[in-house]
Design a protein around this motif. Structure first.
Motif, mmCIF file in Angstrom:
data_model
loop_
_atom_site.group_PDB
_atom_site.id
_atom_site.type_symbol
_atom_site.label_atom_id
_atom_site.label_comp_id
_atom_site.label_asym_id
_atom_site.label_seq_id
_atom_site.Cartn_x
_atom_site.Cartn_y
_atom_site.Cartn_z
ATOM 1 N N LEU A 64 0.820 -1.203 0.000
ATOM 2 C CA LEU A 64 0.000 0.000 0.000
ATOM 3 C C LEU A 64 0.862 1.264 0.000
ATOM 4 O O LEU A 64 0.546 2.238 -0.696
ATOM 5 C CB LEU A 64 -0.933 -0.005 1.206
ATOM 6 C CG LEU A 64 -2.021 -1.087 1.208
ATOM 7 C CD1 LEU A 64 -2.752 -1.103 2.538
ATOM 8 C CD2 LEU A 64 -3.005 -0.884 0.058
ATOM 9 N N GLN A 65 1.947 1.221 0.763
ATOM 10 C CA GLN A 65 2.827 2.395 0.795
ATOM 11 C C GLN A 65 3.462 2.614 -0.575
ATOM 12 O O GLN A 65 3.589 3.759 -1.043
ATOM 13 C CB GLN A 65 3.924 2.214 1.847
ATOM 14 C CG GLN A 65 4.948 3.332 1.844
ATOM 15 C CD GLN A 65 5.286 3.833 3.238
ATOM 16 O OE1 GLN A 65 5.146 3.114 4.210
ATOM 17 N NE2 GLN A 65 5.738 5.065 3.323
ATOM 18 N N ALA A 66 3.849 1.514 -1.234
ATOM 19 C CA ALA A 66 4.497 1.635 -2.543
ATOM 20 C C ALA A 66 3.562 2.284 -3.561
ATOM 21 O O ALA A 66 3.949 3.231 -4.267
ATOM 22 C CB ALA A 66 4.949 0.264 -3.029
ATOM 23 N N ILE A 67 2.314 1.805 -3.641
ATOM 24 C CA ILE A 67 1.400 2.385 -4.634
ATOM 25 C C ILE A 67 0.924 3.772 -4.189
ATOM 26 O O ILE A 67 0.694 4.652 -5.020
ATOM 27 C CB ILE A 67 0.212 1.454 -4.936
ATOM 28 C CG1 ILE A 67 -0.559 1.088 -3.668
ATOM 29 C CG2 ILE A 67 0.667 0.213 -5.683
ATOM 30 C CD1 ILE A 67 -1.794 0.248 -3.936
ATOM 31 N N GLY A 68 0.813 3.962 -2.869
ATOM 32 C CA GLY A 68 0.438 5.279 -2.373
ATOM 33 C C GLY A 68 1.480 6.325 -2.696
ATOM 34 O O GLY A 68 1.145 7.443 -3.120
ATOM 35 N N ASP A 69 2.739 5.969 -2.505
ATOM 36 C CA ASP A 69 3.822 6.911 -2.805
ATOM 37 C C ASP A 69 3.878 7.241 -4.294
ATOM 38 O O ASP A 69 4.163 8.384 -4.684
ATOM 39 C CB ASP A 69 5.162 6.337 -2.338
ATOM 40 C CG ASP A 69 5.308 6.354 -0.819
ATOM 41 O OD1 ASP A 69 4.551 7.081 -0.147
ATOM 42 O OD2 ASP A 69 6.184 5.630 -0.299
ATOM 43 N N ILE A 70 3.604 6.255 -5.135
ATOM 44 C CA ILE A 70 3.562 6.506 -6.583
ATOM 45 C C ILE A 70 2.461 7.512 -6.903
ATOM 46 O O ILE A 70 2.658 8.446 -7.693
ATOM 47 C CB ILE A 70 3.343 5.186 -7.360
ATOM 48 C CG1 ILE A 70 4.582 4.292 -7.251
ATOM 49 C CG2 ILE A 70 3.014 5.473 -8.828
ATOM 50 C CD1 ILE A 70 4.374 2.881 -7.771
ATOM 51 N N CYS A 71 1.300 7.322 -6.286
ATOM 52 C CA CYS A 71 0.182 8.235 -6.532
ATOM 53 C C CYS A 71 0.517 9.653 -6.067
ATOM 54 O O CYS A 71 0.161 10.633 -6.736
ATOM 55 C CB CYS A 71 -1.077 7.726 -5.836
ATOM 56 S SG CYS A 71 -1.774 6.239 -6.603
ATOM 57 N N VAL A 72 1.210 9.762 -4.946
ATOM 58 C CA VAL A 72 1.616 11.087 -4.451
ATOM 59 C C VAL A 72 2.560 11.749 -5.457
ATOM 60 O O VAL A 72 2.399 12.926 -5.807
ATOM 61 C CB VAL A 72 2.272 10.972 -3.068
ATOM 62 C CG1 VAL A 72 2.923 12.293 -2.667
ATOM 63 C CG2 VAL A 72 1.240 10.550 -2.015
ATOM 64 N N ARG A 73 3.544 10.980 -5.951
ATOM 65 C CA ARG A 73 4.539 11.544 -6.884
ATOM 66 C C ARG A 73 3.896 12.019 -8.179
ATOM 67 O O ARG A 73 4.347 13.003 -8.782
ATOM 68 C CB ARG A 73 5.624 10.505 -7.194
ATOM 69 C CG ARG A 73 6.597 10.253 -6.072
ATOM 70 C CD ARG A 73 7.871 9.606 -6.586
ATOM 71 N NE ARG A 73 7.632 8.339 -7.262
ATOM 72 C CZ ARG A 73 7.578 7.154 -6.650
ATOM 73 N NH1 ARG A 73 7.707 7.089 -5.325
ATOM 74 N NH2 ARG A 73 7.380 6.048 -7.339
ATOM 75 N N HIS A 74 2.857 11.305 -8.612
ATOM 76 C CA HIS A 74 2.256 11.611 -9.911
ATOM 77 C C HIS A 74 0.922 12.348 -9.783
ATOM 78 O O HIS A 74 0.186 12.458 -10.777
ATOM 79 C CB HIS A 74 2.083 10.318 -10.718
ATOM 80 C CG HIS A 74 3.376 9.663 -11.104
ATOM 81 N ND1 HIS A 74 4.096 10.064 -12.202
ATOM 82 C CD2 HIS A 74 4.082 8.670 -10.511
ATOM 83 C CE1 HIS A 74 5.205 9.316 -12.292
ATOM 84 N NE2 HIS A 74 5.216 8.467 -11.278
ATOM 85 N N ASN A 75 0.640 12.828 -8.581
ATOM 86 C CA ASN A 75 -0.571 13.620 -8.347
ATOM 87 C C ASN A 75 -1.838 12.868 -8.762
ATOM 88 O O ASN A 75 -2.721 13.406 -9.443
ATOM 89 C CB ASN A 75 -0.490 14.961 -9.082
ATOM 90 C CG ASN A 75 -1.510 15.953 -8.569
ATOM 91 O OD1 ASN A 75 -1.904 15.923 -7.404
ATOM 92 N ND2 ASN A 75 -1.963 16.843 -9.447
ATOM 93 N N ILE A 76 -1.932 11.621 -8.326
ATOM 94 C CA ILE A 76 -3.081 10.758 -8.622
ATOM 95 C C ILE A 76 -3.941 10.633 -7.364
ATOM 96 O O ILE A 76 -3.436 10.289 -6.295
ATOM 97 C CB ILE A 76 -2.612 9.355 -9.072
ATOM 98 C CG1 ILE A 76 -1.843 9.464 -10.393
ATOM 99 C CG2 ILE A 76 -3.790 8.399 -9.205
ATOM 100 C CD1 ILE A 76 -1.145 8.176 -10.801
ATOM 101 N N ILE A 77 -5.229 10.895 -7.500
ATOM 102 C CA ILE A 77 -6.143 10.740 -6.367
ATOM 103 C C ILE A 77 -6.462 9.264 -6.168
ATOM 104 O O ILE A 77 -6.766 8.535 -7.126
ATOM 105 C CB ILE A 77 -7.425 11.560 -6.577
ATOM 106 C CG1 ILE A 77 -7.104 13.051 -6.437
ATOM 107 C CG2 ILE A 77 -8.524 11.145 -5.593
ATOM 108 C CD1 ILE A 77 -8.287 13.960 -6.634
ATOM 109 N N ILE A 78 -6.382 8.813 -4.921
ATOM 110 C CA ILE A 78 -6.692 7.421 -4.560
ATOM 111 C C ILE A 78 -8.118 7.364 -4.037
ATOM 112 O O ILE A 78 -8.485 8.095 -3.116
ATOM 113 C CB ILE A 78 -5.727 6.902 -3.480
ATOM 114 C CG1 ILE A 78 -4.277 7.010 -3.933
ATOM 115 C CG2 ILE A 78 -6.081 5.478 -3.083
ATOM 116 C CD1 ILE A 78 -3.269 6.873 -2.802
#
Length: 391
Positions: A186-200
């Motif tokens: 979860l942290q891995a995909i969450g961090d990717i979303c943060v870097r690419h400005n993707i809403i989860i």
């Protein structure tokens, strides 16, 4: 509340109550004479502490417009802290009729037509219908099967994020596989979303139904950065068998995102909920902790029994043991193609299961079996399946 009842072996007749699971069989399967193990609700009685509160309210003769009292929000906040060690605030909570309407509202609020949305496939089939129905583009992140459980392909997820995805719709715990994602994943995909400005947008409706030793981690609880990008969707419906009361809620710590989402929820007028659903949700989280513990024990025993029985009688089946939910994800591919298996299950076994391809092409040849029912009912259904496939 005293006198909490735990009889999960009690068999109730749900036919002729406008029950989707039982009374819509002909609509979805072409015949009525099937034993249903498809719709993801349980065949257990709704807990008496919820029914009693509803009955108490029905003693009043008027059922007019309602609103949610402060205690409604406080019970949700307290439940998250007790069950998931997640510290949230009452002001972070909004409401919708269901998790899927929460997903749809999020898509409308934060994306435009043809925008790209990532999902981990196979996954709960309304994800596809909602995203495509709103004319957005699905980016599939196929899950990897390793040691008979799903894992998220992090590298491929990063590639999709780089393609300009605007949103990621997560299923945590996973439906249909029952996987409880690790905090590391979860942290891995969450961090990717943060870097690419993707809403989860995280569907966590099964979070209270953890069957084993794994722990549910709300993705928004991992870090402030991830929380600031996350809309969490939950409901008491799966846990307490009150889906018919259409009461769900949204948790979002980011005030700007929450305000924008609320504007959409209010614009389509789905924020009010219904009087009895509000009462049921409040009662569930105020009095339900002990009952849920007993429910999980029963479901875990059902799960173990079903897996061992099918392994012994139909060893060619591959069965994914779920970490959570009351859903068994079964690979029938060794017995033939999906259409043939679907026909055999319906016409010979006389059972209704969800076919795997409805969860995405990666699920083809699988079937989803709901073991959230009295043990006697489950065993009857398993015997029918075995009889249809044994020879």
């Amino acid at each position: 509340m005293s006198n909490i009842e735990y009889n999960f072996d009690s068999i109730i007749d749900r036919k002729n109550t406008n029950c989707l699971k039982y009374d819509a069989l002909n609509q979805f399967f072409g015949e009525d004479n099937l034993q249903p193990f498809w719709v993801a609700d349980t065949d257990f009685e709704t807990p008496n502490f919820i029914i009693d509160k509803i009955k108490e309210r029905l003693e009043h003769p008027a059922l007019g417009y309602t609103f949610k009292p402060d205690n409604f929000f406080q019970t949700i906040t307290d439940w998250q802290k007790r069950q998931h060690q997640w510290e949230i605030e009452n002001s972070w909570i909004s409401t919708t009729p269901g998790v899927v309407s929460g997903i749809a509202s999020s898509i409308l609020a934060f994306t435009e037509k043809q925008d790209k949305i990532i999902i981990n496939t196979p996954v709960y089939y309304p994800f596809y219908a909602t995203i495509e129905g709103l004319e957005r583009t699905i980016l599939r992140n196929p899950l990897k099967l390793q040691d008979n459980r799903y894992q998220i392909d992090i590298e491929h997820f990063e590639q999709l994020a780089q393609e300009g995805a605007k949103m990621f719709v997560l299923c945590n715990p996973h439906n249909p596989g029952g996987t409880v994602w690790s905090k590391k994943e979860l942290q891995a995909i969450g961090d990717i979303c943060v870097r690419h400005n993707i809403i989860i947008v995280s569907d966590e409706i099964h979070s209270d139904l953890i069957l084993g030793e794994r722990k549910h981690t709300p993705i928004a609880s991992i870090s402030k950065k991830i929380s600031d990008k996350t809309i969490t969707l939950m409901a008491p419906s799966k846990t307490f068998n009150i889906a018919g009361l259409a009461t769900s809620f949204v948790i979002c710590s980011n005030r700007k995102i929450r305000t924008t989402l609320d504007r959409t929820i209010y614009a389509v007028h789905i924020h009010g909920g219904n009087l009895l659903g509000n009462i049921a949700c409040e009662a569930a989280y105020e009095y339900g902790e002990e009952w849920v513990g007993k429910l999980i024990d029963y479901l875990a025993s059902n799960c173990e029994l079903a897996i061992q029985f099918l392994k012994q009688e139909l060893p060619e089946l591959k069965i994914m043991k779920p970490d959570a939910t009351y859903l068994l994800w079964i690979d029938f591919n060794a017995y033939g193609d999906e259409k043939e298996m679907e026909k055999r299950l319906k016409e010979i076994a006389k059972v209704a299961l969800n076919k795997g391809s409805s969860f995405g092409e990666e699920g083809k040849g699988y079937f989803r079996f709901n073991f959230g029912c009295p043990r006697e009912v489950m065993i009857e259904g398993l015997n029918k399946i075995v009889s249809a496939f044994k020879n």
